[in-house]
Write an enzyme that holds these catalytic residues in place. Structure first.
Site, short mmCIF file in Angstrom:
data_model
loop_
_atom_site.label_atom_id
_atom_site.label_comp_id
_atom_site.label_asym_id
_atom_site.label_seq_id
_atom_site.Cartn_x
_atom_site.Cartn_y
_atom_site.Cartn_z
N TYR A 68 56.21 40.11 34.43
CA TYR A 68 57.76 40.16 35.03
C TYR A 68 57.95 38.63 35.46
O TYR A 68 57.43 37.79 36.07
CB TYR A 68 57.40 40.94 36.47
CG TYR A 68 57.59 42.51 36.16
CD1 TYR A 68 57.69 43.04 34.83
CD2 TYR A 68 57.58 43.24 36.97
CE1 TYR A 68 57.76 44.37 34.59
CE2 TYR A 68 57.32 44.79 36.95
CZ TYR A 68 57.58 45.27 35.43
OH TYR A 68 57.41 46.71 35.23
N THR A 69 59.32 38.36 34.85
CA THR A 69 59.83 37.08 35.17
C THR A 69 58.92 36.01 34.89
O THR A 69 58.89 34.98 35.56
CB THR A 69 60.48 36.97 36.68
OG1 THR A 69 59.37 37.43 37.61
CG2 THR A 69 61.78 37.79 36.77
#
Length: 353
Positions: free
Chosen positions: A61-62
């Protein structure tokens, strides 16, 4: 259910979790639309202060920023948090072994998550999506080794066909390997196809369902209108939130009609459309904890307010009528009156789950 500290068991495990999980895919701005570290901290604090204990992230994630931010925010309160993360998605484009469900990627991903999170264990490790190449025995034995090593405590699975999940759970039970405790799947008023097989499977086999995108990517919040629909046959291709939703195919006339009914019910009960949509997911007995995400503190606090929403039978009926999925085979066939007559001979038989 009125509070985040009204805990429930996760599937057939003894793990006690809040009825809403805090999703942190929005933590970090590496993908161009997330919360910065300060706002992520405010969201995280508000969730914990209200009794929340269930935090969900992923190694990718990110670009890893989500786990790094969560790791910092857990400092000093790690032991009260049930930490959920995931592996499968590639971290190094071009490297064929930097993604997938095989042992090499699983171990490397877990080690990277532990470094990014600054912790020595993961309470709940999810396989993020079935890759159709790794044998189930390899997956189950590899994750069981991680559990025996103390790096992982419980196991979950996401985005996998019901028959494969059932195979994995049965195999784990028969061989004495760590069973699955959780199932993350897309579930909302605009995505109910999982009710055909995945939901009843989860309830029967003891997996606590963690619906992701319970707001249909924001559609059920009422933020989109007919003006946002793309030209016929086209999909927006961009990294914006709108682009992600448009490319998923969920942004269509049917989903907007459902969103309109959600908004109407919200007016009746004195809540926001998002709160009504979340409250609806909590009605399903297979659901353990919807995963709520937010880019701002106001959004997060409003979503947590879904626990206070009470939907009357007539409201539930209206939402069901506008969103009910058409039956599929074999339910479509077996549910016919003639077939029911042949099965039960006209006798009334009560069903027990």
């Amino acid at each position: 259910m009125t509070a985040l500290n009204d805990y429930r068991l996760l599937g057939r495990s003894g793990l006690r979790v809040s009825p809403l999980a805090l999703g942190t895919m929005t933590f970090g701005q590496d993908w161009g639309w997330g919360a910065d570290e300060a706002e992520a901290g405010r969201i995280f604090d508000a969730y914990l202060e209200r009794g929340g204990n269930f935090v969900d992230t992923s190694v990718n994630y990110t670009n890893g920023a989500s786990e790094r931010i969560v790791g910092k925010l857990m400092d000093g309160r790690r032991d009260r948090i049930v930490l959920s993360t995931k592996f499968t998605m590639t971290r190094v484009p071009g490297d064929p072994n930097a993604g997938g469900n095989h042992r090499m990627n699983m171990v490397r991903s877990v080690e990277q998550s532990l470094r990014q999170l600054g912790t020595d264990r993961i309470e709940l490790l999810h396989l993020h999506a079935w890759d159709d190449t790794t044998r189930p025995e390899e997956v189950l034995r590899a994750v069981d080794d991680l559990v025996r090593a103390g790096k992982v405590l419980y196991v979950g699975i996401c985005n996998t066909p019901a028959w494969r999940v059932a195979q994995l759970q049965t195999m784990a039970d028969l061989r004495g390997w760590t069973p699955l405790a959780a199932l993350q799947i897309e579930y909302s008023l605009v995505e109910r196809s999982v009710e055909h097989e995945l939901m009843p499977m989860a309830r029967t086999l003891g997996l606590g369902v963690m619906p992701w995108s319970p707001l249909g990517g924001g559609i059920l919040s009422g933020k989109y209108t007919a003006a946002d629909l793309d030209a016929q046959g086209e999909r927006e291709v961009s990294a914006t939130r709108k682009g992600v939703i448009a490319s998923s195919g969920l942004l269509n006339e049917t989903s907007l009609r459902i969103a309109d009914e959600v908004t109407a019910v919200a007016r009746d009960v004195g809540a926001t459309p998002s709160q009504v949509a979340l409250a609806w997911t909590l009605l399903n007995p297979a659901v353990a904890a919807p995963v709520i995400g937010a880019r701002t503190l106001d959004q997060a606090v409003a979503n947590m307010g879904a626990l206070d929403v009470r939907l009357a039978p007539e409201h539930i009926a209206r939402l069901d009528a506008v969103s009910r999925p058409a039956p599929i085979f074999p339910q479509r066939f077996v549910g016919q009156p003639m077939v029911q007559q042949l099965i039960f001979g006209g006798a009334a038989v009560a069903q027990r789950l």
